[in-house]
Design a protein around this motif. Structure first.
Motif, PDB file in Angstrom:
ATOM      1  N   HIS A   1       0.813  -1.221   0.000  1.00 54.84           N
ATOM      2  CA  HIS A   1       0.000   0.000   0.000  1.00 54.84           C
ATOM      3  C   HIS A   1       0.839   1.260   0.000  1.00 54.84           C
ATOM      4  O   HIS A   1       0.525   2.226  -0.722  1.00 54.84           O
ATOM      5  CB  HIS A   1      -0.954  -0.014   1.208  1.00 54.84           C
ATOM      6  CG  HIS A   1      -2.082  -0.972   1.053  1.00 54.84           C
ATOM      7  ND1 HIS A   1      -3.121  -1.076   1.955  1.00 54.84           N
ATOM      8  CD2 HIS A   1      -2.346  -1.884   0.081  1.00 54.84           C
ATOM      9  CE1 HIS A   1      -3.974  -2.006   1.560  1.00 54.84           C
ATOM     10  NE2 HIS A   1      -3.522  -2.518   0.430  1.00 54.84           N
ATOM     11  N   ALA A   2       1.910   1.301   0.779  1.00 56.07           N
ATOM     12  CA  ALA A   2       2.718   2.519   0.860  1.00 56.07           C
ATOM     13  C   ALA A   2       3.335   2.853  -0.496  1.00 56.07           C
ATOM     14  O   ALA A   2       3.340   4.015  -0.924  1.00 56.07           O
ATOM     15  CB  ALA A   2       3.808   2.362   1.914  1.00 56.07           C
ATOM     16  N   THR A   3       3.837   1.842  -1.183  1.00 56.64           N
ATOM     17  CA  THR A   3       4.433   2.074  -2.506  1.00 56.64           C
ATOM     18  C   THR A   3       3.364   2.545  -3.491  1.00 56.64           C
ATOM     19  O   THR A   3       3.592   3.488  -4.255  1.00 56.64           O
ATOM     20  CB  THR A   3       5.097   0.793  -3.025  1.00 56.64           C
ATOM     21  OG1 THR A   3       6.100   0.370  -2.091  1.00 56.64           O
ATOM     22  CG2 THR A   3       5.735   1.030  -4.382  1.00 56.64           C
ATOM     23  N   LEU A   4       2.210   1.913  -3.475  1.00 51.90           N
ATOM     24  CA  LEU A   4       1.144   2.325  -4.393  1.00 51.90           C
ATOM     25  C   LEU A   4       0.676   3.749  -4.085  1.00 51.90           C
ATOM     26  O   LEU A   4       0.377   4.521  -4.999  1.00 51.90           O
ATOM     27  CB  LEU A   4      -0.034   1.350  -4.320  1.00 51.90           C
ATOM     28  CG  LEU A   4       0.210  -0.046  -4.913  1.00 51.90           C
ATOM     29  CD1 LEU A   4      -0.991  -0.953  -4.667  1.00 51.90           C
ATOM     30  CD2 LEU A   4       0.510   0.047  -6.408  1.00 51.90           C
ATOM     31  N   PHE A   5       0.634   4.103  -2.823  1.00 56.88           N
ATOM     32  CA  PHE A   5       0.218   5.458  -2.449  1.00 56.88           C
ATOM     33  C   PHE A   5       1.185   6.485  -3.036  1.00 56.88           C
ATOM     34  O   PHE A   5       0.775   7.537  -3.540  1.00 56.88           O
ATOM     35  CB  PHE A   5       0.162   5.592  -0.915  1.00 56.88           C
ATOM     36  CG  PHE A   5      -0.456   6.868  -0.439  1.00 56.88           C
ATOM     37  CD1 PHE A   5       0.258   7.766   0.345  1.00 56.88           C
ATOM     38  CD2 PHE A   5      -1.774   7.175  -0.740  1.00 56.88           C
ATOM     39  CE1 PHE A   5      -0.314   8.943   0.798  1.00 56.88           C
ATOM     40  CE2 PHE A   5      -2.368   8.349  -0.288  1.00 56.88           C
ATOM     41  CZ  PHE A   5      -1.633   9.236   0.485  1.00 56.88           C
ATOM     42  N   SER A   6       2.459   6.151  -3.001  1.00 55.13           N
ATOM     43  CA  SER A   6       3.457   7.041  -3.589  1.00 55.13           C
ATOM     44  C   SER A   6       3.343   7.079  -5.109  1.00 55.13           C
ATOM     45  O   SER A   6       3.315   8.152  -5.715  1.00 55.13           O
ATOM     46  CB  SER A   6       4.854   6.575  -3.178  1.00 55.13           C
ATOM     47  OG  SER A   6       5.849   7.261  -3.917  1.00 55.13           O
TER      48      SER A   6
END
Lengths: 311, 99
Positions: free
Chosen positions: A46-51
Motif C-alpha cells: 500500500h505505501a508504494t502504491l500510495f506514492s
C-alpha cells in the motif's frame, strides 16, 4: 470512455483511507483515458502504491470503469507454506498465480495486459511516447532494447511522459493519447536510473521475476497532471542500447520507418486499413531516425539536439 | 513455380485497383492489400507494374521490353528471369494475375 474525474487526487486521501479503498471497494482512479478500479488487499504494497499513484485523479466510485483489477494472496497447493499472488480483471484470471513477493509488478503488468488486450479503439504501438515543445517523440522498440530506461531518463529531463509502453492513437487522427504509468525498469537499468536520475522515485526492487529483477519508477507529477494533453507525432526514433557502442544517430527512410512502426503495433492487422492509414500519417509528418547508444547521457544529448535542430 | 515454365506470351494484368491502398513517400511506396490485409513494401518495378503497366493485359515479352532500357547490356536472360520472379511474387501477394 467516461472521464468524470473529481477534483481530488489520490494524494489528497489519508493513507488510511487509501488502504481502506484498496482493501475494500477498490481505488477508483483515472489512468490516461481509462477509468480503473484497483483492489489490492495486500497491505505491504500500500505505501508504494500510495506514492506511485499520488497524482492520479480520483473518479467517482459509482462511475463506469474501463476495468476492475484485483490482486490477492493465496496459499499454494500442495505446498501450503508458499504464498502466491493472483491477478484478476473483471472477475477473470488471465494467467497463473505468481510468487507473492511479486505482488507489485504483477499488478502493474496486469494493468498493462488489460490495456493491450482491450484497447482496440486505439492503434497501439509498442513504443514509449514523450512530448517536448508540443511534439511527440516515439521510441518504438522490442523488449530488451533499452526503451524504458531511455524513456525514464527523458521523462526526468524536461520531456513530458505520455507512456513508457503504449503509443495510443485513435485511428485516422494525428495525436497521441497519454497513459502515463509507473515505468518498469529491469536488472541493470535500475542502477543506471538511480545513478543518472537521483531524483527519480523508484519503488522496491523485486527479484526472481520472469523479467529478472524489476522496479517501477514513478511517472513525474507533471506527466500525470497533464494526462489530458494530447501530442502530435513529430519524431520517431528507433532506439537500441548496445554495450560499449559508440553513439550512432542516423536518419531512417520513411518506408523503413513505416514497416518498423507497423511491426511494433500490437493491433495493426486487427485494425486493417485504418491502421495502415494512421501509420502512414504518423510517418509522413515525422522525422525518423535510428539510435544506437551505450551511454545514456550521450543519448539524451543527441535527442535534445534533434529537438533544437528543429527550431 | 519455376520461372522457366512461364511463357513470354503469357498475359499478365493487375487485380482490381480498388483492392489496393497506397502510401507514397519520397523514398518509396507501401501498399495495403485489402482482401488479404497484408502490407507490402513496393520497389520501383513493382510500383510500375501494379499501378500502371498492367492496367491492361500485357505479355511478359512486352513487360521485359519496357524494362530493357534500364537493364545492363547483354543481360537479357537475367532481366527475363528477374521479371518472372517479380511477377510470380506479385501473383502470390494477390496483386497481379495471369490470363
Amino acid at each position: 470512455m467516461a472521464q468524470t474525474a473529481t477534483d481530488r487526487r489520490v494524494g489528497d486521501l489519508t493513507e488510511a483511507d487509501f488502504s481502506n479503498l484498496l482493501s475494500g471497494s477498490g481505488l477508483p482512479v483515472r489512468i490516461g483515458p481509462f477509468n480503473a478500479n484497483i483492489r489490492a488487499p495486500i497491505e505491504r504494497v500500500h505505501a508504494t502504491l500510495f506514492s506511485m499513484y499520488a497524482e492520479y485523479p480520483l473518479i467517482r466510485g459509482d462511475d463506469f470503469f474501463s476495468f476492475h483489477t484485483h490482486i490477492s494472496e493465496r496459499r499454494a497447493l500442495p505446498a501450503w507454506h508458499r504464498k502466491l499472488v493472483r491477478f484478476a480483471v473483471d472477475g477473470r484470471v488471465p494467467h497463473e498465480d505468481l510468487p507473492a513477493e511479486q505482488a507489485l509488478p504483477v499488478l502493474e503488468w496486469g494493468i498493462n495486459l488489460v490495456i493491450a488486450l482491450r484497447s482496440h479503439c486505439f492503434l497501439m504501438l509498442h513504443s514509449a511516447v514523450l512530448e517536448r515543445r508540443g511534439g511527440a517523440l516515439l521510441l518504438p522498440a522490442a523488449p530488451g532494447f533499452g526503451k524504458t530506461t531511455l524513456c525514464t531518463a527523458l521523462a526526468h529531463n524536461n520531456w513530458r511522459l505520455l507512456s513508457d509502453e503504449f503509443g495510443l492513437i485513435r485511428p485516422r487522427t494525428r495525436e497521441f493519447v497519454p497513459v502515463p504509468r509507473p515505468m518498469g525498469l529491469k536488472n541493470e537499468s535500475i542502477e543506471v536510473i538511480r545513478n543518472h536520475v537521483p531524483e527519480a522515485v523508484i519503488g522496491p526492487a523485486v527479484s526472481g521475476t520472469r523479467k529478472g529483477t524489476v522496479a517501477h519508477a514513478k511517472p513525474p507529477a507533471a506527466s500525470v497532471v497533464n494526462q489530458d494533453v494530447l501530442a502530435e507525432a513529430r519524431w520517431i526514433v528507433f532506439p537500441r542500447w548496445e554495450e560499449g557502442a559508440g553513439l550512432s544517430f542516423e536518419p531512417l527512410s520513411k518506408v523503413d520507418s513505416f514497416m518498423m512502426l507497423a511491426m511494433n503495433a500490437f493491433n495493426y492487422e486487427l485494425l486493417g486499413e485504418a491502421a495502415f492509414r494512421t501509420v502512414q500519417d504518423i510517418v509522413a509528418q515525422s522525422r525518423c531516425y535510428r539510435l544506437v547508444y551505450s551511454d545514456i547521457d550521450e543519448a539524451l544529448g543527441c535527442l535534445q539536439a534533434m529537438v533544437d535542430d528543429d527550431g | 513455380m519455376n520461372p522457366d515454365t512461364v511463357s513470354q506470351a503469357t498475359l499478365w494484368r493487375r487485380r482490381s485497383a480498388d483492392e489496393c491502398a497506397w502510401a507514397e513517400f519520397e523514398d518509396g511506396c507501401v501498399l495495403y492489400h485489402r482482401p488479404s490485409g497484408k502490407t507490402h513494401v513496393m520497389n520501383d518495378a513493382s510500383v510500375a507494374l501494379v499501378s500502371e503497366l498492367l492496367s491492361e493485359p500485357t505479355s511478359l515479352a512486352d513487360i521485359v521490353g519496357v524494362f530493357r532500357a534500364d537493364a545492363a547490356a547483354g543481360r537479357e536472360e537475367e532481366l527475363v528471369d528477374s521479371m518472372v520472379t517479380l511477377l510470380l511474387r506479385l501473383e502470390d501477394f494477390g496483386l497481379v494475375e495471369r490470363m
